[in-house]
Motif scaffolding. Structure first.
Motif, mmCIF file in Angstrom:
data_model
loop_
_atom_site.group_PDB
_atom_site.id
_atom_site.type_symbol
_atom_site.label_atom_id
_atom_site.label_comp_id
_atom_site.label_asym_id
_atom_site.label_seq_id
_atom_site.Cartn_x
_atom_site.Cartn_y
_atom_site.Cartn_z
ATOM 1 N N SER A 166 0.823 -1.210 0.000
ATOM 2 C CA SER A 166 0.000 0.000 0.000
ATOM 3 C C SER A 166 0.856 1.259 0.000
ATOM 4 O O SER A 166 0.333 2.368 -0.118
ATOM 5 C CB SER A 166 -0.940 0.016 1.207
ATOM 6 O OG SER A 166 -0.195 -0.045 2.415
ATOM 7 N N HIS A 167 2.157 1.084 0.147
ATOM 8 C CA HIS A 167 3.115 2.185 0.120
ATOM 9 C C HIS A 167 4.460 1.576 -0.250
ATOM 10 O O HIS A 167 4.798 0.484 0.208
ATOM 11 C CB HIS A 167 3.189 2.875 1.486
ATOM 12 C CG HIS A 167 4.268 3.909 1.593
ATOM 13 N ND1 HIS A 167 4.066 5.235 1.285
ATOM 14 C CD2 HIS A 167 5.571 3.813 1.970
ATOM 15 C CE1 HIS A 167 5.183 5.905 1.479
ATOM 16 N NE2 HIS A 167 6.121 5.066 1.885
ATOM 17 N N VAL A 168 5.209 2.263 -1.079
ATOM 18 C CA VAL A 168 6.510 1.762 -1.521
ATOM 19 C C VAL A 168 7.595 2.407 -0.659
ATOM 20 O O VAL A 168 7.664 3.642 -0.556
ATOM 21 C CB VAL A 168 6.754 2.092 -3.009
ATOM 22 C CG1 VAL A 168 8.150 1.642 -3.428
ATOM 23 C CG2 VAL A 168 5.696 1.422 -3.868
ATOM 24 N N HIS A 183 -3.595 6.594 -0.417
ATOM 25 C CA HIS A 183 -4.633 7.629 -0.374
ATOM 26 C C HIS A 183 -5.609 7.418 -1.531
ATOM 27 O O HIS A 183 -5.189 7.222 -2.673
ATOM 28 C CB HIS A 183 -4.020 9.032 -0.503
ATOM 29 C CG HIS A 183 -2.989 9.347 0.532
ATOM 30 N ND1 HIS A 183 -3.292 9.591 1.856
ATOM 31 C CD2 HIS A 183 -1.638 9.478 0.428
ATOM 32 C CE1 HIS A 183 -2.183 9.839 2.524
ATOM 33 N NE2 HIS A 183 -1.165 9.779 1.681
ATOM 34 N N ASP A 184 -6.904 7.494 -1.234
ATOM 35 C CA ASP A 184 -7.945 7.494 -2.257
ATOM 36 C C ASP A 184 -8.377 8.937 -2.474
ATOM 37 O O ASP A 184 -8.987 9.553 -1.592
ATOM 38 C CB ASP A 184 -9.123 6.634 -1.810
ATOM 39 C CG ASP A 184 -10.213 6.520 -2.874
ATOM 40 O OD1 ASP A 184 -10.122 7.218 -3.908
ATOM 41 O OD2 ASP A 184 -11.155 5.727 -2.672
ATOM 42 N N LEU A 185 -8.067 9.488 -3.636
ATOM 43 C CA LEU A 185 -8.425 10.874 -3.948
ATOM 44 C C LEU A 185 -9.603 10.950 -4.910
ATOM 45 O O LEU A 185 -9.834 11.992 -5.541
ATOM 46 C CB LEU A 185 -7.215 11.615 -4.529
ATOM 47 C CG LEU A 185 -6.019 11.792 -3.594
ATOM 48 C CD1 LEU A 185 -4.988 12.729 -4.213
ATOM 49 C CD2 LEU A 185 -6.447 12.307 -2.235
ATOM 50 N N PRO A 238 -4.314 15.060 0.879
ATOM 51 C CA PRO A 238 -3.286 14.878 1.912
ATOM 52 C C PRO A 238 -1.949 15.486 1.492
ATOM 53 O O PRO A 238 -1.754 15.852 0.337
ATOM 54 C CB PRO A 238 -3.173 13.355 1.999
ATOM 55 C CG PRO A 238 -3.433 12.914 0.590
ATOM 56 C CD PRO A 238 -4.473 13.864 0.043
ATOM 57 N N GLU A 239 -1.041 15.565 2.432
ATOM 58 C CA GLU A 239 0.333 15.920 2.116
ATOM 59 C C GLU A 239 1.033 14.638 1.686
ATOM 60 O O GLU A 239 1.264 13.744 2.512
ATOM 61 C CB GLU A 239 1.030 16.520 3.329
ATOM 62 C CG GLU A 239 2.470 16.935 3.052
ATOM 63 C CD GLU A 239 3.144 17.535 4.263
ATOM 64 O OE1 GLU A 239 4.399 17.534 4.304
ATOM 65 O OE2 GLU A 239 2.430 17.996 5.179
ATOM 66 N N LEU A 240 1.321 14.529 0.413
ATOM 67 C CA LEU A 240 1.901 13.301 -0.104
ATOM 68 C C LEU A 240 3.348 13.147 0.341
ATOM 69 O O LEU A 240 4.065 14.126 0.521
ATOM 70 C CB LEU A 240 1.825 13.294 -1.638
ATOM 71 C CG LEU A 240 0.419 13.294 -2.242
ATOM 72 C CD1 LEU A 240 0.498 13.292 -3.774
ATOM 73 C CD2 LEU A 240 -0.398 12.094 -1.755
ATOM 74 N N LYS A 241 3.739 11.877 0.488
ATOM 75 C CA LYS A 241 5.111 11.556 0.863
ATOM 76 C C LYS A 241 5.699 10.578 -0.148
ATOM 77 O O LYS A 241 4.953 9.893 -0.883
ATOM 78 C CB LYS A 241 5.151 10.959 2.268
ATOM 79 C CG LYS A 241 4.739 11.953 3.351
ATOM 80 C CD LYS A 241 4.875 11.370 4.727
ATOM 81 C CE LYS A 241 4.686 12.454 5.796
ATOM 82 N NZ LYS A 241 3.525 13.293 5.586
ATOM 83 N N ALA A 242 7.013 10.532 -0.193
ATOM 84 C CA ALA A 242 7.684 9.639 -1.142
ATOM 85 C C ALA A 242 7.201 8.202 -0.970
ATOM 86 O O ALA A 242 7.145 7.692 0.149
ATOM 87 C CB ALA A 242 9.198 9.705 -0.937
ATOM 88 N N ASP A 260 4.153 7.103 -1.784
ATOM 89 C CA ASP A 260 2.697 6.985 -1.649
ATOM 90 C C ASP A 260 2.074 6.473 -2.949
ATOM 91 O O ASP A 260 2.520 6.819 -4.053
ATOM 92 C CB ASP A 260 2.066 8.326 -1.291
ATOM 93 C CG ASP A 260 2.213 8.670 0.184
ATOM 94 O OD1 ASP A 260 2.684 7.814 0.955
ATOM 95 O OD2 ASP A 260 1.849 9.809 0.561
ATOM 96 N N ILE A 261 1.025 5.678 -2.795
ATOM 97 C CA ILE A 261 0.249 5.167 -3.927
ATOM 98 C C ILE A 261 -1.115 5.846 -3.892
ATOM 99 O O ILE A 261 -1.843 5.735 -2.898
ATOM 100 C CB ILE A 261 0.092 3.637 -3.859
ATOM 101 C CG1 ILE A 261 1.471 2.964 -3.874
ATOM 102 C CG2 ILE A 261 -0.772 3.132 -5.019
ATOM 103 C CD1 ILE A 261 1.420 1.454 -3.646
#
Length: 243
Positions: A50-52, A187-189, A200-204, A206-207
């Motif tokens: 769910s996150h790399v 995150h579901d946008l 959200p504030e995206l982070k490295a 993130d999917i």
């Protein structure tokens, strides 16, 4: 003087050595495989992501389902203009309605089509064999439609969307159908009806999950703006999960 007849003895010793070493061949087989009760080798269960985990300044754009392309022409143009390497988890019946939309994305941009099952069932309600039929069936139809097979699977939620959409059988069925990882999301946008989720504030690593349809262009624009604000660039998900 006649030469000694050693061939038979050499063959006998070689056969004995191979018999002794044979178990070692299986013990040192591929780490990603496991023996079944019948002695055959099967792939290890697919990982669920769910996150790399990465230090690279990247984010991953994923788009589900594939319906309503007629209302998403602007989204396709945006994907092509910015060369977004989106992972498209599509249903066969959806892309069969408008193959040209997706063929254009594949031919002129870095997007890839991935597996989202054949009929969008809740996989956790199915047997392992039934899950294989859903996942392998989607793979086969994608190969027939585009000449390229999916390497990633996003399980569908059926009609009830009971989390987490997958179970141990899914992790076994996925690699048997060529899917090397099960991809969820950070995150579901997606805009659902009149409700737009907060950005959200995206982070490295993130999917981001989006859905094809009339809100895709606006949702994709919002996701890209959030990525830009965080100093992140969209990257190909396959490149990070299949390395």
């Amino acid at each position: 003087m006649p030469r000694p007849r050693t061939g038979r003895r050499v063959r006998t010793l070689l056969a004995a050595a191979l018999t002794t070493l044979a178990p070692l061949v299986f013990l040192t087989g591929p780490a990603q495989a496991a023996p079944t009760a019948a002695g055959a080798w099967t792939p290890a269960p697919a990982p669920v992501v769910s996150h790399v985990e990465t230090d690279d300044p990247v984010v991953f754009i994923t788009i589900d389902d594939g319906w309503a392309t007629e209302e998403a022409a602007g989204a396709r143009q945006l994907l092509l203009e910015r060369r977004i390497p989106a992972s498209l988890f599509l249903l066969p019946d959806a892309y069969e309605r408008d193959r040209e939309y997706y063929r254009t994305l594949l031919a002129h941009g870095p997007s890839r089509i991935e597996n989202h099952t054949t009929t969008h069932p809740d996989l956790t309600t199915l047997t392992e064999a039934e899950q294989r039929a859903e996942i392998c069936g989607a793979r086969d139809r994608q190969l027939a439609a585009f000449g390229d097979g999916p390497r990633l699977l996003r399980p569908a939620g059926g009609a009830t969307y009971n989390w987490p959409y997958h179970n141990a059988d899914t992790r076994t069925a996925a690699p048997a159908c060529g899917a090397e990882a099960i991809v969820m999301w950070t995150h579901d946008l997606t805009t659902w009806g009149s409700w737009t989720p907060p950005t959200p504030e995206l982070k490295a690593g993130d999917i981001v999950l989006l859905h094809m349809g009339p809100t895709l262009e606006a949702d994709l624009t919002r996701a890209l703006e959030a990525a830009d604000a965080a100093g992140l660039s969209p990257a190909p998900l396959r490149d990070y999960l299949l390395r």
